[in-house]
Scaffold this motif. Sequence first.
Motif: not given
Length: 457
Positions: A438-452, A410-415
């Motif tokens: 698990l998915a929240q860890a992916a969301v947090e990883q993306e947040r940190k990457l974006a902030a960096g 269903n093409k769901m995203t990590i969010e």
Amino acid sequence: MKVVVIGCTHAGTSAVKTILNDNPEVEVSVYERNDNISFLSCGIALYVGGVVKDPAGLFYSNPDELAQMGASVHMEHNVTEIDTEAKKVTVENLKTGETFEESYDKLVNTTGSWPIVPPIKGIDYKNILLCKNYNQANEIIAQAKDKQNITIVGGGYIGIELVEAFAESGKNVTLIDGLDRILNKYLDKEFTDVLESDLQKRGITLALNQTVNGFEANEAGEVVKVTTSENSFDVDMVIMCVGFRPNNELLKDKVDMMPNGAILVDEYMRTSNPDIYAAGDSCAVHYNPNGGSAYIPLATNAVRMGTLVGKNIMEPAVRYRGTQSTSGLHLFGFNIGSTGVTDNSSSVFGLETRSVMVEDNYRPEFMPTNEKVMMKLVYEVGTKRIVGGQLMSKYDVTQSANTLSLAIQNKMTIEDLAYVDFFFQPHFDRPWNYLNILAQAAVEQERKLAAGEKATV
């Protein structure tokens, strides 16, 4: 309308049943070169290991059932030629040697797959066996009774399940694989490291990243030694489980295929010839993680595709939803589920991905018992679309692989997965289900990457 079905294991059985259930007026002729249909080869290891006592339970249909539904069933009949212009097949009766022709309006090719037999010196020795169908399973059981040193070549699902079955039976087991990890198609290294360590603790010899160069036999023509690129092993029996190839020689150059010979079908199971349908291990599947075609021989794919042949035989009616290659495995107490691509395979399918790995208890720590869950989520860079997942625990978390499979389809995203509604009950999970975590860890990883990235602009 007259339909000829060639091959009757998973896809063929499903196709025949659905055709006749939905269209009882259709004339269906079935040609199967074996003496049985619908054998669940995924149960071979359970049969070999004695878990399944009565092999009858590994068949979910039989020729009589199909005949009672209205099919004309021809067992031990081999189709030797398909004339796509005249729309007829040539058939040999393997019991009598008689040859005859039969015409068709629609042809269903469900010829399945066959184990790959590498061109290795000595491969034809008496006690080197294949593992695919019911007769081969019986041969393995018969020969293994007085054998102690058994070597399995191939560390995929069938090979690893046989390793477990023979080890539990007290045999000395060696596993040889040309890749550097077991279960390479299904799991990433974090998971296979744990499993390989467990296998070795149980006394199983792992000869990984080694290719078989040859076999040596005694005067009776029975293999007694396997030589690899790095070592040699004394053996009493060898089982080859190095993979499968599609059985499509009859349609070569007559319909569109992948380079490996797997037939390409559209979303209604039609080949490039609109009067020829195909399903199961003879076909490529529509692979949802990348939207392309892939060769993934699994019983789940076969029964779904076969059923869709039946639904669409008269006219296009039910669209194929594709597959994520979702699978599960129970190995020495570990419950394992996987779906979609892995870190290791994502680039092969043309995907740029990132992943997160989380290990957590499956339920609250105040409960009297608990188990750790190892889990990984693989998602596409940019879109954050979920394209793969793996789970492993001594607790049965395998149904969560089905949840991840649905997320991919269903093409769901990590969010989407991070905040989706799952129930909470302390017997079963946490206020946040472990898939949420698990998915929240992916969301947090993306947040940190974006902030960096922003910080360096």
